[in-house]
Structure formats: C-alpha cells, structure tokens
Design an enzyme around this catalytic site. Structure first.
Site, PDB file in Angstrom:
ATOM      1  N   ARG A 164       0.815  -1.220   0.000  1.00  0.00           N
ATOM      2  CA  ARG A 164       0.000   0.000   0.000  1.00  0.00           C
ATOM      3  C   ARG A 164       0.853   1.277   0.000  1.00  0.00           C
ATOM      4  NH1 ARG A 164      -4.205  -2.153  -0.751  1.00  0.00           N
ATOM      5  NH2 ARG A 164      -5.366  -0.224  -0.910  1.00  0.00           N
TER       6      ARG A 164
ATOM      7  N   GLY B 144       2.662   1.799  -3.080  1.00  0.00           N
ATOM      8  CA  GLY B 144       2.937   1.997  -4.503  1.00  0.00           C
ATOM      9  C   GLY B 144       4.022   1.110  -5.074  1.00  0.00           C
ATOM     10  N   PHE B 145       4.561   0.180  -4.292  1.00  0.00           N
ATOM     11  CA  PHE B 145       5.684  -0.615  -4.800  1.00  0.00           C
ATOM     12  C   PHE B 145       5.247  -1.615  -5.851  1.00  0.00           C
ATOM     13  CE2 PHE B 145       8.273   1.614  -2.157  1.00  0.00           C
ATOM     14  CZ  PHE B 145       8.305   1.279  -0.809  1.00  0.00           C
ATOM     15  N   GLY B 146       4.064  -2.191  -5.686  1.00  0.00           N
ATOM     16  CA  GLY B 146       3.558  -3.115  -6.702  1.00  0.00           C
ATOM     17  C   GLY B 146       3.349  -2.395  -8.018  1.00  0.00           C
TER      18      GLY B 146
ATOM     19  N   ASN C  92      -9.623 -11.456  -5.353  1.00  0.00           N
ATOM     20  CA  ASN C  92      -8.607 -10.489  -4.924  1.00  0.00           C
ATOM     21  C   ASN C  92      -9.010  -9.076  -5.351  1.00  0.00           C
ATOM     22  OD1 ASN C  92      -6.298  -9.186  -4.097  1.00  0.00           O
ATOM     23  ND2 ASN C  92      -4.881 -10.662  -5.021  1.00  0.00           N
ATOM     24  N   VAL C  93     -10.001  -8.532  -4.641  1.00  0.00           N
ATOM     25  CA  VAL C  93     -10.594  -7.264  -5.063  1.00  0.00           C
ATOM     26  C   VAL C  93      -9.595  -6.111  -5.003  1.00  0.00           C
ATOM     27  CG1 VAL C  93     -12.984  -7.892  -4.625  1.00  0.00           C
ATOM     28  CG2 VAL C  93     -11.619  -6.953  -2.769  1.00  0.00           C
TER      29      VAL C  93
ATOM     30  N   TYR D  12      -5.155  -3.058 -10.601  1.00  0.00           N
ATOM     31  CA  TYR D  12      -4.862  -3.309 -12.011  1.00  0.00           C
ATOM     32  C   TYR D  12      -5.722  -2.414 -12.908  1.00  0.00           C
ATOM     33  CZ  TYR D  12      -2.583  -7.586 -10.297  1.00  0.00           C
ATOM     34  OH  TYR D  12      -1.787  -8.478  -9.632  1.00  0.00           O
TER      35      TYR D  12
END
Lengths: 234, 225
Positions: free
Chosen positions: A170, A172-174, A201-202, A208
C-alpha cells in the site's frame, strides 16, 4: 509513481551521482528496481513461498533454491524468464550503477515520502549488504517472460508473479514493479502485458484497473499437469 | 476446380477411407496458411476487431528462436498418401514429427482445399488443417518451465475428428519429454465444446482466475512514466 513529488531541487554538487533529495521527510524511503542475479535466489525463493501462502496455494509449492537457480538464469534478460527485484533503503541509490546496467535496461531509482516508518520484522532475512557496507532490503519482485499475441503478431510480456512483502504494501511498490515491466514492453515494441488475477482479490483487481488494465471476464484458465500430463509422455 | 475437394476417396481407390496426418514444426513457407488460420480463428471467436496480423509481421516474429525455447508453431497436415519419411533432427529437443492415420467415417468436404494445399518435392500433396502456437512459461511454485498454448485451431471441415486433440497431445508429449511441469491455456467460457474436449483430455478448468491485459494506448502511456 511518486505522485505527490514536488518540483526537483537543483542538482547537488560533486560526484558520485546521487538521486535528488526531493524535500525528504524523516521517513523517505529510496527504491531501486533492478534485474535479479543468481545471488538473489534465496530471497526469490522466500518471496515465492510467501506468495503461495497469500494465495492459499502452498500445497502446490515445490520450488527449491536449486530448482530456481537452474531455471531462472539460462537466457539473457527479456528473452525468457526474467525477474526484477525491488529494493528499499533509507539512503539514496547511486543512479549510475554500471554493474547493473545492460543494453536493454537500466535500474530504476525513485523514492517515496512516507509519514510513518516501515516496520520490517523480517529485515534481517531480506537484507543485502553491499561491498561498501550499505544495507538495502528486498521488498518485492516481479517474474515475467515473453509471450505472443497472434492477433497482433507481436510479442508481449506475461507477468507470472508480482509480489510485495506485507510490510511494504500500500505504498505503490507493486505499481512501480508492474510499471517497470510495462515500460520495458513499450521500449521493446511489445504489444501487451498480461497476467491473471484471482477473482476474489478485489484489492488487486482495483489496482490493475487503475493502472489501465482490463480484466477479461469471459476467459477461463485450463491446465494439464501432474499425472494427467505425464500420461501424454508415451 | 469446379467442385470442392473431397478427402477420403481417390479415383483409383474408391473404397479407401484412410487419411494420413502429420504434425510438424512450421517453417517460413507456412506463413500464408498460418495467417489465414489466425484470421479464421478471429472470426470464430468474434474478435476480428482485434486482428492486426499480416504475413510480414508473422514472418518477422515467428522464427526468431530455436523451437521450444520460445514461440513454436506446429502445423497439422492431412493427406491421402503417406507422408515421406523425415530425418530425425538431433537439435530439436527430442521432437519428431507425429505421423498417424485416421479412418474417416464421413468424407471431408473442403472448399478451401486449394488455398491450404501444401505441395512438396517428395510426392507430398497435403492440406493444412490446423495449427497450434505455444511457448514456454514458468510456474514459479514448481520452478520448472511449462508450455502455454496461445492458439489451437482446426479448420471447420476438419473438426470433430480428433485433430485438435492430436495437436494438443503433441504439445503435451513434448512437455513431458522436456521435463516440463504443466501445459496451460485459456478457453472462452461459452465454448462448451472446447471445455468438454479439454476436460476429456485430462485438463482442469480453473474457475477462479481471470486474465488481465494492459495494451494499446493504456500500455503506451507507460513509456514516459
């Protein structure tokens, strides 16, 4: 990426090249995304296992450090299975890191200004100590490889795994990791970046869609594996 | 020809109902047929608005790497005569063309026979009936490669005779030979015939997963991020 970044300050003087200090807070965290090397295998192994736990699929997990070492580094980056590692550090990364740069890809360095420190209970397990004594921590990874769209007659990238350790989520790394793959795809003239998501996986689905991806509701994954696959060996 | 070609009988052997089938690696000379097959699949899937493939884009992207190390295409050909023998190629990761015979219970009427005909030197006179596109993937939990099947397509006159199963079985056999762990692909949820066929082959349809796609302008936007 650094959505709230203020305008850049003037470049500080002399070498070595250092990332701009953009109004750092006490908890500014510096981030680097680079290609994995064989020495990252112990981290990759742990991260894949953590991901299996998250997806409730540990009964399918049989990877070992040896099986990863022997399969992940047999081809040049981007021609086959490729891993980006995301590292975090309290100190800036050097932008010019010649040992990590290659023709098609240079490490991405950035930072996030956090209001609270990241508490990493597993920091020792995920620590990398550089030759100069610097300490960085592995926060996540993305594993991807080329695929092919027959409708575009162009390669793309398929993202097999995208995982950020829980204490780093949470922030921003993803998004940084997936954006790095997308940027590389565009740079290489590829047509798409694709992956799959579990329909429960909401959080991931929202993330995405915010990145501009579409979730294709009408397709289902088919898999032939185990004994059912082995039966075709005769 | 005035009438569509009928496979299963020849003037000199009116009672013959045997057809010969070969699955082999595609080569550059197959590109015109491959192009038409992909377009036929786009029509079948209702996705022609996404079809942007040309023969030259196929030629320049399909054959960049050795088979099975990256994108690979198998062609399925049907002929009334046995195929000439092929020399085994030690560089091909234990792959040898699959040759088999099928007994057809009803004639195949192929109006596009001339378009898909393959005529070679050694008495080869066959027709391209289908293809399969696949490439290695990497199930990280297993840390062994697998194959992902991007396209599996059999031309309409040749369906329901086991040719799709032969193509997918050839990929599965190659996966086992190479020590790969899985063969994966996608199916449209409404394609009940395909789902049944895949389940009969031993595949599972994994209901929980959905593909995500970043393409077009949304992807291009990442060039400068």
């Amino acid at each position: 990426m650094a959505a709230a970044a203020p305008p850049p300050a003037p470049t500080p003087t002399p070498a070595p090249p250092v990332e701009h200090q953009l109004n750092p807070t006490p908890y500014t965290t510096f981030v680097r995304i680079r290609l994995a090397t064989p020495s990252d295998v112990p981290f990759i192994h742990k991260l894949i296992h953590q991901m299996a736990v998250f997806e409730k699929l540990t009964h399918l997990f049989t990877a070992t450090q040896e099986s990863l070492s022997s399969t992940l580094f047999n081809s040049p980056p981007f021609t086959s299975f490729t891993v980006f590692i995301l590292e975090v550090s309290p100190n800036p990364f050097l932008i010019a890191a010649p040992h990590l740069t290659q023709t098609l890809f240079s490490p991405i360095v950035t930072h996030v200004n956090l209001d609270l420190p990241i508490e990493d209970d597993d920091s020792e397990e995920f620590k990398i100590v550089g030759a100069d004594g610097s300490e960085v921590y592995v926060g996540g990874f993305v594993l991807f490889f080329p695929n092919y769209s027959t409708f575009l007659a162009k390669p793309g990238f398929y993202v097999e795994d995208l995982f950020v350790r829980e204490c780093y989520r949470r922030r921003g790394f993803g998004k940084m990791l997936l954006s790095a793959v997308a940027k590389q795809a565009v740079k290489m003239g590829y047509g798409r970046v694709e992956w799959v998501v579990l329909d429960w996986n909401v959080n991931a689905i929202k993330f995405y869609e915010e990145m501009g991806a579409k979730v294709l509701q009408e397709w289902r994954l088919c898999r032939l594996t185990g004994d059912a696959l082995q039966a075709y060996g005769d | 020809m005035e009438t569509p070609a009928t496979l299963t009988t020849r003037p000199e052997n009116p009672k013959t109902q045997t057809s010969y089938v070969r699955i082999r690696l595609a080569t550059q000379s197959d590109v015109p047929h491959i192009h038409k097959l992909i377009h036929q699949m786009a029509v079948f899937e209702g996705l022609t608005h996404l079809f942007a493939t040309t023969e030259s884009s196929l030629s320049s992207t399909l054959f960049k790497s050795p088979p099975f190390t990256a994108l690979t295409v198998f062609i399925l050909e049907v002929s009334l005569s046995p195929f000439p023998p092929t020399q085994p190629d030690p560089t091909l990761s234990q792959f040898t063309p699959v040759e088999t015979r099928v007994i057809l219970n009803s004639p195949i009427v192929d109006e596009d026979y001339e378009t898909f005909r393959v005529v070679g030197e050694e008495c080869l006179d066959a027709v391209v009936a289908g293809h399969v596109f696949f490439f290695p993937n990497y199930p990280s939990f297993l840390s062994k490669p697998g194959f992902y099947v991007e396209d599996l397509f059999v031309r309409e006159p040749y369906r329901r005779r086991g040719f799709g199963k032969m193509l997918l079985s050839a990929v599965a056999e190659q996966a086992v030979k190479m020590g790969f762990a899985r063969v994966d692909w996608m199916v449209l949820g409404w394609n009940v015939n395909a789902i049944k066929f895949y389940e009969e082959m031993g595949a599972e349809v994994l209901e929980g997963w959905r593909p995500c796609r970043l393409g077009g302008d949304a992807l291009q936007a990442y060039a400068n991020k």
